[in-house]
Motif scaffolding. Structure first.
Motif, PDB file in Angstrom:
ATOM      1  N   PRO A  13      19.007 -15.375 -48.971  1.00 36.88           N
ATOM      2  CA  PRO A  13      20.258 -15.540 -48.216  1.00 36.88           C
ATOM      3  C   PRO A  13      21.448 -15.886 -49.095  1.00 36.88           C
ATOM      4  O   PRO A  13      21.353 -16.702 -50.007  1.00 36.88           O
ATOM      5  N   ARG A  14      22.553 -15.242 -48.796  1.00 38.59           N
ATOM      6  CA  ARG A  14      23.825 -15.486 -49.462  1.00 38.59           C
ATOM      7  C   ARG A  14      24.928 -15.448 -48.415  1.00 38.59           C
ATOM      8  O   ARG A  14      24.844 -14.684 -47.449  1.00 38.59           O
ATOM      9  N   VAL A  15      25.984 -16.224 -48.631  1.00 40.32           N
ATOM     10  CA  VAL A  15      27.107 -16.235 -47.691  1.00 40.32           C
ATOM     11  C   VAL A  15      27.694 -14.841 -47.550  1.00 40.32           C
ATOM     12  O   VAL A  15      27.979 -14.376 -46.437  1.00 40.32           O
ATOM     13  N   TRP A  16      27.874 -14.143 -48.652  1.00 41.18           N
ATOM     14  CA  TRP A  16      28.531 -12.839 -48.606  1.00 41.18           C
ATOM     15  C   TRP A  16      27.716 -11.824 -47.810  1.00 41.18           C
ATOM     16  O   TRP A  16      28.290 -10.932 -47.156  1.00 41.18           O
ATOM     17  N   ILE A  17      26.393 -11.960 -47.827  1.00 35.81           N
ATOM     18  CA  ILE A  17      25.561 -11.027 -47.059  1.00 35.81           C
ATOM     19  C   ILE A  17      25.787 -11.240 -45.565  1.00 35.81           C
ATOM     20  O   ILE A  17      25.938 -10.285 -44.796  1.00 35.81           O
ATOM     21  N   GLY A  18      25.813 -12.509 -45.146  1.00 39.75           N
ATOM     22  CA  GLY A  18      26.076 -12.800 -43.741  1.00 39.75           C
ATOM     23  C   GLY A  18      27.424 -12.273 -43.294  1.00 39.75           C
ATOM     24  O   GLY A  18      27.562 -11.723 -42.194  1.00 39.75           O
ATOM     25  N   LEU A  19      28.450 -12.407 -44.152  1.00 39.77           N
ATOM     26  CA  LEU A  19      29.791 -11.927 -43.809  1.00 39.77           C
ATOM     27  C   LEU A  19      29.836 -10.405 -43.762  1.00 39.77           C
ATOM     28  O   LEU A  19      30.493  -9.822 -42.888  1.00 39.77           O
ATOM     29  N   VAL A  20      29.150  -9.752 -44.675  1.00 38.34           N
ATOM     30  CA  VAL A  20      29.107  -8.282 -44.666  1.00 38.34           C
ATOM     31  C   VAL A  20      28.458  -7.778 -43.382  1.00 38.34           C
ATOM     32  O   VAL A  20      28.945  -6.830 -42.751  1.00 38.34           O
ATOM     33  N   VAL A  21      27.361  -8.408 -42.974  1.00 35.37           N
ATOM     34  CA  VAL A  21      26.693  -8.014 -41.730  1.00 35.37           C
ATOM     35  C   VAL A  21      27.645  -8.192 -40.551  1.00 35.37           C
ATOM     36  O   VAL A  21      27.753  -7.311 -39.682  1.00 35.37           O
ATOM     37  N   TYR A  22      28.346  -9.319 -40.512  1.00 36.71           N
ATOM     38  CA  TYR A  22      29.285  -9.595 -39.423  1.00 36.71           C
ATOM     39  C   TYR A  22      30.368  -8.524 -39.338  1.00 36.71           C
ATOM     40  O   TYR A  22      30.602  -7.931 -38.276  1.00 36.71           O
ATOM     41  N   PHE A  23      31.056  -8.271 -40.449  1.00 35.03           N
ATOM     42  CA  PHE A  23      32.159  -7.310 -40.428  1.00 35.03           C
ATOM     43  C   PHE A  23      31.660  -5.884 -40.198  1.00 35.03           C
ATOM     44  O   PHE A  23      32.343  -5.075 -39.552  1.00 35.03           O
ATOM     45  N   ALA A  24      30.468  -5.572 -40.694  1.00 35.27           N
ATOM     46  CA  ALA A  24      29.905  -4.243 -40.460  1.00 35.27           C
ATOM     47  C   ALA A  24      29.595  -4.048 -38.980  1.00 35.27           C
ATOM     48  O   ALA A  24      29.861  -2.979 -38.411  1.00 35.27           O
ATOM     49  N   TYR A  25      29.055  -5.083 -38.325  1.00 37.65           N
ATOM     50  CA  TYR A  25      28.766  -4.984 -36.892  1.00 37.65           C
ATOM     51  C   TYR A  25      30.045  -4.779 -36.096  1.00 37.65           C
ATOM     52  O   TYR A  25      30.115  -3.911 -35.222  1.00 37.65           O
ATOM     53  N   VAL A  26      31.078  -5.572 -36.393  1.00 36.52           N
ATOM     54  CA  VAL A  26      32.356  -5.429 -35.691  1.00 36.52           C
ATOM     55  C   VAL A  26      32.914  -4.021 -35.890  1.00 36.52           C
ATOM     56  O   VAL A  26      33.398  -3.392 -34.943  1.00 36.52           O
ATOM     57  N   ALA A  27      32.822  -3.515 -37.112  1.00 38.35           N
ATOM     58  CA  ALA A  27      33.342  -2.174 -37.414  1.00 38.35           C
ATOM     59  C   ALA A  27      32.577  -1.091 -36.660  1.00 38.35           C
ATOM     60  O   ALA A  27      33.179  -0.148 -36.129  1.00 38.35           O
ATOM     61  N   THR A  68      18.490  -3.823 -40.265  1.00 40.26           N
ATOM     62  CA  THR A  68      19.048  -4.694 -41.300  1.00 40.26           C
ATOM     63  C   THR A  68      18.245  -5.986 -41.442  1.00 40.26           C
ATOM     64  O   THR A  68      17.924  -6.420 -42.556  1.00 40.26           O
ATOM     65  N   THR A  69      17.923  -6.602 -40.305  1.00 41.51           N
ATOM     66  CA  THR A  69      17.168  -7.864 -40.338  1.00 41.51           C
ATOM     67  C   THR A  69      15.795  -7.660 -40.961  1.00 41.51           C
ATOM     68  O   THR A  69      15.315  -8.508 -41.723  1.00 41.51           O
ATOM     69  N   THR A  70      15.167  -6.540 -40.659  1.00 38.27           N
ATOM     70  CA  THR A  70      13.857  -6.226 -41.234  1.00 38.27           C
ATOM     71  C   THR A  70      13.957  -6.016 -42.741  1.00 38.27           C
ATOM     72  O   THR A  70      13.135  -6.534 -43.509  1.00 38.27           O
ATOM     73  N   LEU A  71      14.974  -5.272 -43.183  1.00 33.84           N
ATOM     74  CA  LEU A  71      15.140  -5.010 -44.614  1.00 33.84           C
ATOM     75  C   LEU A  71      15.432  -6.296 -45.386  1.00 33.84           C
ATOM     76  O   LEU A  71      14.969  -6.468 -46.518  1.00 33.84           O
ATOM     77  N   LEU A  72      16.187  -7.210 -44.762  1.00 29.50           N
ATOM     78  CA  LEU A  72      16.484  -8.486 -45.416  1.00 29.50           C
ATOM     79  C   LEU A  72      15.295  -9.445 -45.370  1.00 29.50           C
ATOM     80  O   LEU A  72      15.185 -10.348 -46.198  1.00 29.50           O
ATOM     81  N   GLY A  73      14.418  -9.259 -44.376  1.00 28.96           N
ATOM     82  CA  GLY A  73      13.303 -10.190 -44.190  1.00 28.96           C
ATOM     83  C   GLY A  73      13.756 -11.516 -43.616  1.00 28.96           C
ATOM     84  O   GLY A  73      13.177 -12.569 -43.913  1.00 28.96           O
ATOM     85  N   TRP A  74      14.777 -11.468 -42.738  1.00 28.06           N
ATOM     86  CA  TRP A  74      15.392 -12.687 -42.215  1.00 28.06           C
ATOM     87  C   TRP A  74      15.045 -12.963 -40.759  1.00 28.06           C
ATOM     88  O   TRP A  74      15.684 -13.822 -40.132  1.00 28.06           O
ATOM     89  N   THR A 135      25.996 -13.281 -35.241  1.00 25.48           N
ATOM     90  CA  THR A 135      26.734 -14.505 -35.568  1.00 25.48           C
ATOM     91  C   THR A 135      25.827 -15.710 -35.773  1.00 25.48           C
ATOM     92  O   THR A 135      25.758 -16.274 -36.867  1.00 25.48           O
ATOM     93  N   ARG A 136      25.121 -16.127 -34.728  1.00 24.88           N
ATOM     94  CA  ARG A 136      24.267 -17.307 -34.839  1.00 24.88           C
ATOM     95  C   ARG A 136      22.873 -16.953 -35.337  1.00 24.88           C
ATOM     96  O   ARG A 136      21.963 -17.777 -35.293  1.00 24.88           O
ATOM     97  N   GLY A 137      22.729 -15.723 -35.867  1.00 24.17           N
ATOM     98  CA  GLY A 137      21.499 -15.281 -36.495  1.00 24.17           C
ATOM     99  C   GLY A 137      21.734 -15.009 -37.973  1.00 24.17           C
ATOM    100  O   GLY A 137      21.628 -15.890 -38.811  1.00 24.17           O
ATOM    101  N   LEU A 138      22.115 -13.779 -38.306  1.00 28.88           N
ATOM    102  CA  LEU A 138      22.240 -13.377 -39.705  1.00 28.88           C
ATOM    103  C   LEU A 138      23.406 -14.063 -40.418  1.00 28.88           C
ATOM    104  O   LEU A 138      23.272 -14.484 -41.571  1.00 28.88           O
ATOM    105  N   LEU A 139      24.556 -14.157 -39.758  1.00 29.20           N
ATOM    106  CA  LEU A 139      25.676 -14.867 -40.373  1.00 29.20           C
ATOM    107  C   LEU A 139      25.308 -16.325 -40.613  1.00 29.20           C
ATOM    108  O   LEU A 139      25.589 -16.886 -41.684  1.00 29.20           O
TER     109      LEU A 139
END
Length: 265
Positions: A13-27, A68-74, A135-139
């Protein structure tokens, strides 16, 4: 087994990964909704509008998030906390929100529903899975790798609220959109409390999905004289949540990405 069970990740886990997932979902959601050509304010006019305007974007988002969640293993840290909150009384806020939800459903003009609109409304339940996992998962998992829990709560709730700014770009006036952003911050706090008290995101997913279903349903057809009561009770739930959230944050030890080992006690 020790309290500190091993967390295994394919990707740390990294902060930037959570933010990328968030902005990608919104997009992705914004793009799919734009391609439908249906303004946000017209989603509730028919079943086909609701499905193409909202439901289709949720289906696409749900599939991409699952991959995405499966690939990250999160999956595990996204869905479950290691420890529940020591303070359980703040669950009063989600309970009050359930009361507001029931009021919304009670005041719904069910006679205005047809089969197509009801089917499209059922698809809306996916919003609980997609927006909570985002948001309250991957982010949240990403933020917990570096930040104190108070910032995890605030940023996941704030970004959840700001997610709704996109509605102003798809036809909704800026005034109602800003009100929606503020209410979503409060609702996000309620969902965060539900995760901390129960130790699982699943209950927040369920409540979130049913809440959005109820808000769309109560706006369908002819509003009843007490329709606004659900919104008043929602605000009460938010006030309780903003008071109680400090108690579920206190003592939280949910850091992710830290090397851990499984021990037998």
């Amino acid at each position: 087994m020790s309290d500190h069970a091993t967390q295994r990740y394919r990707v740390r886990p990294r902060v930037w990964i959570g933010l990328v997932v968030y902005f990608a979902y919104v997009a992705v959601v914004f793009t799919v909704q734009q391609l439908s050509g249906i303004p946000y304010t017209e989603f509730g006019e028919s079943g086909i509008n609701l499905f193409l305007g909202a439901g289709l974007s949720l289906i696409v988002g749900a599939v991409l998030l699952a991959v995405t969640t499966t690939l990250l293993g999160w999956w595990r840290p996204a869905l479950f906390d290691r420890h529940r909150s020591a303070h359980t009384w703040p669950i009063i806020a989600p309970i009050i929100m359930v009361v507001a939800l029931v009021l919304n459903l009670s005041f719904t003009d069910w006679g205005a529903y047809d089969a197509a609109f009801f089917a499209a409304s059922i698809v809306l339940l996916l919003v609980g899975f997609t927006e909570e996992l985002t948001t309250r998962g991957l982010l949240l998992v990403g933020l917990r790798s570096r930040l104190p829990e108070v910032w995890v709560w605030f940023l996941t709730s704030a970004l959840f609220g700001l997610m709704h700014l996109a509605n102003a770009l798809t036809g909704q006036a800026i005034g109602p959109t800003l009100q929606q952003v503020a209410l979503a911050f409060g609702a996000g706090t309620i969902f965060y409390i539900l995760r901390r008290v129960t130790g699982s995101l699943i209950w927040a997913m369920i409540l979130h999905g049913l809440w959005d279903f109820s808000t769309f349903s109560v706006a369908r057809g002819t509003p009843g004289p007490l329709t606004a009561l659900g919104g008043v009770v929602e605000i009460l739930a938010i006030v309780v949540a903003l008071i109680g959230v400090a108690f579920v944050i206190r003592g939280a030890d949910e850091r992710t990405g830290v090397a851990e080992t499984t021990r037998v006690s």
